[in-house]
Design an enzyme around this catalytic site. Structure first.
Site, mmCIF file in Angstrom:
data_model
loop_
_atom_site.group_PDB
_atom_site.id
_atom_site.type_symbol
_atom_site.label_atom_id
_atom_site.label_comp_id
_atom_site.label_asym_id
_atom_site.label_seq_id
_atom_site.Cartn_x
_atom_site.Cartn_y
_atom_site.Cartn_z
ATOM 1 N N GLY A 1 2.473 9.356 -17.025
ATOM 2 C CA GLY A 1 1.273 10.161 -16.831
ATOM 3 C C GLY A 1 0.075 9.271 -17.078
ATOM 4 O O GLY A 1 -0.019 8.193 -16.496
ATOM 5 N N GLU A 2 -0.786 9.672 -17.966
ATOM 6 C CA GLU A 2 -1.955 8.876 -18.313
ATOM 7 C C GLU A 2 -1.946 8.689 -19.827
ATOM 8 O O GLU A 2 -2.153 9.653 -20.579
ATOM 9 C CB GLU A 2 -3.210 9.613 -17.825
ATOM 10 C CG GLU A 2 -4.403 8.720 -17.683
ATOM 11 C CD GLU A 2 -4.145 7.480 -16.844
ATOM 12 O OE1 GLU A 2 -3.629 7.603 -15.715
ATOM 13 O OE2 GLU A 2 -4.441 6.376 -17.333
ATOM 14 N N SER A 3 -1.721 7.446 -20.248
ATOM 15 C CA SER A 3 -1.524 7.211 -21.682
ATOM 16 C C SER A 3 -2.753 7.586 -22.516
ATOM 17 O O SER A 3 -2.626 8.083 -23.635
ATOM 18 C CB SER A 3 -1.135 5.749 -21.924
ATOM 19 O OG SER A 3 -2.086 4.883 -21.373
ATOM 20 N N CYS B 1 6.725 4.478 -18.390
ATOM 21 C CA CYS B 1 5.389 4.118 -17.881
ATOM 22 C C CYS B 1 4.288 4.386 -18.922
ATOM 23 O O CYS B 1 4.147 3.599 -19.850
ATOM 24 C CB CYS B 1 5.124 4.814 -16.555
ATOM 25 S SG CYS B 1 3.863 3.975 -15.596
ATOM 26 N N ARG C 1 -1.674 -2.711 -19.336
ATOM 27 C CA ARG C 1 -1.847 -1.493 -18.530
ATOM 28 C C ARG C 1 -2.154 -1.859 -17.086
ATOM 29 O O ARG C 1 -2.854 -2.836 -16.833
ATOM 30 C CB ARG C 1 -3.030 -0.672 -19.043
ATOM 31 C CG ARG C 1 -2.732 0.167 -20.215
ATOM 32 C CD ARG C 1 -3.912 1.074 -20.502
ATOM 33 N NE ARG C 1 -3.977 2.196 -19.582
ATOM 34 C CZ ARG C 1 -5.030 2.999 -19.444
ATOM 35 N NH1 ARG C 1 -6.113 2.781 -20.145
ATOM 36 N NH2 ARG C 1 -4.994 4.009 -18.610
ATOM 37 N N ILE D 1 4.435 3.218 -10.630
ATOM 38 C CA ILE D 1 3.166 3.868 -10.269
ATOM 39 C C ILE D 1 2.093 3.421 -11.267
ATOM 40 O O ILE D 1 2.149 3.794 -12.439
ATOM 41 C CB ILE D 1 3.298 5.409 -10.296
ATOM 42 C CG1 ILE D 1 4.441 5.874 -9.375
ATOM 43 C CG2 ILE D 1 1.974 6.065 -9.901
ATOM 44 C CD1 ILE D 1 4.808 7.342 -9.529
ATOM 45 N N ARG D 2 1.179 2.609 -10.809
ATOM 46 C CA ARG D 2 0.158 2.027 -11.717
ATOM 47 C C ARG D 2 0.815 1.609 -13.038
ATOM 48 O O ARG D 2 0.369 1.966 -14.133
ATOM 49 C CB ARG D 2 -0.988 3.024 -11.964
ATOM 50 C CG ARG D 2 -1.737 3.400 -10.696
ATOM 51 C CD ARG D 2 -2.965 4.263 -10.975
ATOM 52 N NE ARG D 2 -2.687 5.349 -11.898
ATOM 53 C CZ ARG D 2 -2.076 6.497 -11.563
ATOM 54 N NH1 ARG D 2 -1.663 6.665 -10.314
ATOM 55 N NH2 ARG D 2 -1.881 7.437 -12.442
ATOM 56 N N HIS E 1 9.802 4.810 -13.332
ATOM 57 C CA HIS E 1 9.995 6.258 -13.538
ATOM 58 C C HIS E 1 11.374 6.727 -13.064
ATOM 59 O O HIS E 1 11.468 7.306 -11.969
ATOM 60 C CB HIS E 1 8.956 7.035 -12.721
ATOM 61 C CG HIS E 1 7.554 6.880 -13.169
ATOM 62 N ND1 HIS E 1 6.975 7.694 -14.108
ATOM 63 C CD2 HIS E 1 6.592 6.011 -12.787
ATOM 64 C CE1 HIS E 1 5.719 7.335 -14.292
ATOM 65 N NE2 HIS E 1 5.461 6.313 -13.508
ATOM 66 N N GLU F 1 12.839 9.293 -13.932
ATOM 67 C CA GLU F 1 12.781 10.760 -13.844
ATOM 68 C C GLU F 1 12.379 11.215 -12.449
ATOM 69 O O GLU F 1 12.617 12.359 -12.069
ATOM 70 C CB GLU F 1 11.823 11.330 -14.911
ATOM 71 C CG GLU F 1 10.336 11.067 -14.709
ATOM 72 C CD GLU F 1 9.891 9.690 -15.180
ATOM 73 O OE1 GLU F 1 10.751 8.839 -15.457
ATOM 74 O OE2 GLU F 1 8.662 9.461 -15.262
HETATM 75 N N1 GLN Z 1 -1.507 3.524 -15.760
HETATM 76 C C1 GLN Z 1 -1.109 4.673 -16.512
HETATM 77 C C2 GLN Z 1 -1.580 4.576 -17.970
HETATM 78 O O1 GLN Z 1 -2.218 3.680 -18.340
HETATM 79 C C3 GLN Z 1 0.391 4.870 -16.496
HETATM 80 C C4 GLN Z 1 0.820 5.304 -15.125
HETATM 81 C C5 GLN Z 1 2.080 6.103 -15.119
HETATM 82 O O2 GLN Z 1 2.566 6.617 -16.131
HETATM 83 N N2 GLN Z 1 2.584 6.285 -13.922
HETATM 84 O O3 GLN Z 1 -1.315 5.453 -18.727
#
Ligand code: GLN
Length: 198
Positions: free
Chosen positions: A46-48, A78, A107, A136-137, A172, A174
């Site tokens: 997700g977004e840390s 991630c 990151r 993903i990113r 990921h 999942e």
């Molecule tokens: N770039 C996101 C972060 O810094 C992580 C991306 C992800 O979980 N797919 O949290």
């Protein structure tokens, strides 16, 4: 074994499905009383920054940090990997992690070149079959410290690592529907770690 999924933000539902497919019925964790019920925890992608902020707002930041320190098995994918790293590179100065893994992660490390991509990688779970991995990113691991085993690399960067009780992947599983990583977490990381504590 009662497994929780930290359910503030990110692909919570996908981790819940993955765990159910592995025969574990997970508990969503958003408050301290729910954390107290679980033996092990999954921190989703997700977004840390958001997950860390919500954990602080809901008074779960310190309790999670303390449980990890006390040996609770944890798997992070991630953003979850970022939150389990002792050091985050390219983070804003106020970004917090729960820590627990003696690694430095960068990151959005694959960010500029490719942003998001899918590939086949090997995974050190004893199987020679390649694993479909979705990035993903994603972060990568830039420094591996004491007691850390590298399970997978991509482009010579570690992207799956473990310690005795903590597992983290930059990709990921999942989302890909290949639940070998979740099974590995349950059977090879969490169960042995919990048996040792008892
Ligand atoms: N770039 C996101 C972060 O810094 C992580 C991306 C992800 O979980 N797919 O949290």
């Amino acid at each position: 074994m009662r497994v929780g999924v930290l359910a503030f933000q990110g692909d919570v539902r996908e981790h819940v499905s993955a765990l159910i497919a592995c025969g574990v019925y997970p508990i969503s964790v958003r408050r301290a009383s729910e954390l107290a019920e679980v033996d092990a925890l999954v921190i989703p992608g997700g977004e840390s920054t958001t997950i860390a902020q919500l954990a602080q707002i809901f008074d779960l930041y310190q309790p999670i940090k303390d449980r990890i320190k006390a040996g609770m098995p944890v798997y992070g994918s991630c953003a979850g990997m970022i939150l389990l790293a002792d050091e985050i590179l390219d983070a804003s100065p106020e970004q917090k992690s729960f820590g627990g893994l003696d690694i430095s992660v960068r990151r959005n490390a694959f960010g500029r070149q490719v942003d998001s991509f899918e590939t086949q990688i090997s995974f050190a779970d004893g199987s020679s079959e390649l694993m479909h991995a979705i990035f993903i990113r994603a972060p990568w691991v830039e420094r591996v410290g004491h007691g850390i085993e590298v399970l997978t690399t991509f482009d010579s960067h570690p992207v799956a690592v473990r310690s005795k009780s903590i597992l983290a992947t930059a990709f990921h599983p999942e989302i890909s529907g290949d639940y070998r990583v979740h099974r590995y977490f349950i059977e090879e990381v969490a169960l042995p770690a919990l048996q040792q504590v008892q």
